[in-house]
Design a protein around this motif. Structure first.
Motif, short mmCIF file in Angstrom:
data_model
loop_
_atom_site.label_atom_id
_atom_site.label_comp_id
_atom_site.label_asym_id
_atom_site.label_seq_id
_atom_site.Cartn_x
_atom_site.Cartn_y
_atom_site.Cartn_z
N VAL A 1 -15.60 41.84 -16.67
CA VAL A 1 -16.78 40.75 -17.15
C VAL A 1 -17.08 39.74 -16.87
O VAL A 1 -17.66 38.83 -16.45
CB VAL A 1 -15.92 40.49 -18.61
N ILE A 2 -15.77 38.99 -15.88
CA ILE A 2 -15.13 37.80 -15.43
C ILE A 2 -16.51 37.76 -14.50
O ILE A 2 -17.00 37.29 -13.50
CB ILE A 2 -14.09 37.22 -14.82
N LYS A 3 -16.05 39.26 -13.62
CA LYS A 3 -16.99 39.03 -11.90
C LYS A 3 -18.80 39.25 -12.38
O LYS A 3 -19.16 38.40 -11.83
CB LYS A 3 -16.62 39.97 -11.23
N GLN A 4 -18.33 39.64 -13.70
CA GLN A 4 -20.10 39.87 -13.80
C GLN A 4 -21.00 38.40 -14.41
O GLN A 4 -21.76 37.57 -13.64
CB GLN A 4 -20.37 40.29 -14.83
N ARG A 5 -19.90 37.57 -14.63
CA ARG A 5 -20.61 36.12 -15.30
C ARG A 5 -20.30 35.24 -14.03
O ARG A 5 -21.36 34.74 -13.84
CB ARG A 5 -19.33 36.01 -15.78
N ASP A 6 -19.12 35.70 -13.44
CA ASP A 6 -19.23 34.49 -12.05
C ASP A 6 -20.70 35.41 -10.91
O ASP A 6 -21.52 34.06 -10.55
CB ASP A 6 -18.25 34.77 -10.55
N ALA A 7 -20.73 36.12 -10.64
CA ALA A 7 -21.74 37.09 -10.47
C ALA A 7 -23.26 35.98 -10.47
O ALA A 7 -24.45 35.98 -9.48
CB ALA A 7 -21.74 38.22 -9.93
N HIS A 8 -23.32 36.69 -11.56
CA HIS A 8 -25.11 36.14 -12.17
C HIS A 8 -25.12 34.65 -12.19
O HIS A 8 -26.10 34.12 -11.99
CB HIS A 8 -24.84 36.24 -13.47
N GLN A 9 -24.42 34.15 -12.46
CA GLN A 9 -24.34 32.25 -12.57
C GLN A 9 -24.60 31.75 -11.07
O GLN A 9 -25.98 31.30 -10.84
CB GLN A 9 -22.77 31.60 -13.41
N GLN A 10 -23.71 33.00 -10.15
CA GLN A 10 -24.65 32.73 -8.38
C GLN A 10 -25.88 33.03 -8.20
O GLN A 10 -26.54 31.97 -7.42
CB GLN A 10 -23.40 33.12 -7.84
N THR A 11 -25.93 33.99 -8.67
CA THR A 11 -27.44 34.31 -8.10
C THR A 11 -28.45 33.84 -8.86
O THR A 11 -29.48 33.56 -8.64
CB THR A 11 -27.58 35.94 -9.06
N LEU A 12 -28.40 32.76 -10.39
CA LEU A 12 -29.18 32.64 -11.07
C LEU A 12 -29.57 30.57 -10.39
O LEU A 12 -30.55 30.55 -9.91
CB LEU A 12 -28.38 31.64 -12.77
#
Length: 200
Positions: free
Chosen positions: A151-162
């Protein structure tokens, strides 16, 4: 009168003339400074503002953007495949299936958009070192520990992609990729909101 005497008298006259006009030497020195090859060429009223860089922000390179988004899609797919086997949460597994489907579609859209650029761009989905390290970390985890880190990695990855999508949407110089970014921004924003609501 011999020549030597004439020379001495001429020199005396010059010296006396200089003494009678004390500003003569100063004027001569000033003239020399103004004509010096090392004298500043800046004119009165000039400022350093003219030397400042006034160029516009540089547009993100299209190839770099395509590579970053392609790698992001691949990373999302890989860690979500891990979630299907390592997670103990039904909600996280459902989210992982959604990520696999959506990012597979995103990759296909990206390839189509990149192929429309002249000259055509081929996105490179090779994972960055930090993505590879993150994937290795998740492989070693199971159950609740995996869920928390996923969950932590999903939040970080999607924020960077966005952030990358918004940046290219605003500054990018290849219309097909700008259109792609604008189409995908709402999808990635939705993924980020879902990830923030996930309970490990």
């Amino acid at each position: 009168m011999n020549p030597r005497t004439c020379s001495l008298l001429a020199a005396s006259v010059l010296i006396l003339g200089a003494c009678s006009d004390p500003n003569a030497v100063q004027r001569a020195n000033s003239a020399d400074v103004g004509n010096s090859p090392t004298a500043p060429s800046m004119k009165a009223g000039d400022t350093l503002d003219g030397l400042q860089n006034t160029s516009s922000p540089v547009a993100p390179p299209a190839q770099d953007f395509a590579n970053k988004v392609a790698a992001s899609d691949e990373y999302e797919i890989q860690i979500s495949k891990l979630a299907l086997t390592n997670s103990q949460s039904a909600a996280i597994k459902d989210f992982a299936r959604r990520m696999i489907d959506d990012h597979t579609q995103s990759s296909a859209k990206l390839k189509k958009a990149a192929g429309s650029v002249a000259p055509a761009i081929i996105p490179d989905a090779t994972l960055a070192p930090d993505q590879l390290q993150s994937l290795d970390q998740l492989r070693a985890l199971k159950g609740a520990t995996f869920d928390q880190q996923y969950v932590i990695k999903q939040r970080d990855a999607h924020q960077q992609t966005l952030d990358a999508l918004k940046d290219y949407s605003a500054k990018g110089d290849q219309p097909p990729l700008n259109t792609f970014a604008n189409q995908v921004i709402p999808i990635v924003s939705g993924h980020l909101a879902m990830a923030k609501n996930l309970k490990p």
